[in-house]
Design an enzyme around this catalytic site. Structure first.
Site, PDB file in Angstrom:
ATOM      1  N   VAL A  15       0.835  -1.133  -0.143  1.00 51.01           N
ATOM      2  CA  VAL A  15       0.041   0.042   0.101  1.00 51.01           C
ATOM      3  C   VAL A  15       0.975   1.040  -0.063  1.00 51.01           C
ATOM      4  CG1 VAL A  15      -2.007  -0.871   0.999  1.00 51.01           C
ATOM      5  CG2 VAL A  15      -0.231   0.021   2.474  1.00 51.01           C
ATOM      6  N   SER A  16       0.622   2.202  -0.414  1.00 57.22           N
ATOM      7  CA  SER A  16       1.329   3.481  -0.872  1.00 57.22           C
ATOM      8  C   SER A  16       1.622   4.490   0.572  1.00 57.22           C
ATOM      9  CB  SER A  16       0.590   4.526  -1.730  1.00 57.22           C
ATOM     10  OG  SER A  16       0.535   3.730  -3.151  1.00 57.22           O
TER      11      SER A  16
END
Length: 210
Positions: A15-16
């Protein structure tokens, strides 16, 4: 749920940012039979592969290993580097990759030249689309900025207003009646800021008098 004999099953998630929820990726990996303890998670950008958990996962890859990812962009967003990583995983390490959201990207399906060709073509196409999208975004940004500038819209931080005595102090400096340091103190500005603003004011006065 998928079970394979004599096969190590790994999963990778990304996930960023740390506040993003990775539950959907985790559920998809668990449904494919990836053991919880074999799931590696990075919470950072996919612009490159300098990621702690990704590197740890790569050290576990070997023949008879299957790596599951939910979607290709979870592996990475830089498709040129992604293609190189795909080659390392499948050819150098001899492992398989399964992209859950894109079943055609499953290197177990065709262990022959055709299967390799299909995977390479799909990855090359994704790389082209991604690069083309980046170029289009940059072009639209440049065109938008040019159009805004043509309408007189200014970018950057708004200039701080100068004090009421600024122009009087500039006049005193131009006439030699006050030093720049004294004028800057009168205007309660750093000397470098006063010099910069005084130079800009002088240019504007010259343009008006042309």
């Amino acid at each position: 749920m998928e079970k394979q004999r004599n096969t190590t099953i790994l999963g990778y998630m990304r996930v960023s940012s740390r506040d993003q929820n990775e539950d959907r990726q985790r559920i998809a990996l668990l449904e494919m039979g990836v053991p919880e303890e074999n799931i590696y998670v990075d919470k950072q950008s996919g612009k490159n592969f300098e990621r702690k958990q990704y590197k740890k996962m790569m050290r576990k890859l070997k023949p008879n290993t299957v790596l599951y990812i939910k979607s290709i962009d979870r592996l990475g967003r830089n498709y040129q580097e992604l293609i190189e990583q795909w080659r390392i995983i499948t050819k150098d390490r001899g492992a398989d990759i399964v992209v859950i959201d894109m079943p055609i990207l499953d290197t177990r399906l065709e262990k022959n030249l055709l299967g390799t060709l299909i995977s390479d073509l799909v990855l090359t196409l994704l790389s082209y689309v991604s690069e083309n999208e980046r170029l289009c975004i940059r072009q639209r940004q440049a065109e938008g900025i040019a159009a805004a500038k043509a309408k007189g819209i200014k970018f950057g931080r708004p200039l701080k207003p100068v004090p009421d005595n600024f122009l009087d102090c500039c006049q005193m400096c131009w006439s030699g009646k006050m030093s720049i340091l004294q004028a800057a103190r009168e205007c309660r500005m750093p000397e470098s800021t006063f010099r910069q603003k005084m130079k800009r004011a002088e240019q504007e006065c010259n343009e008006k008098n042309r």
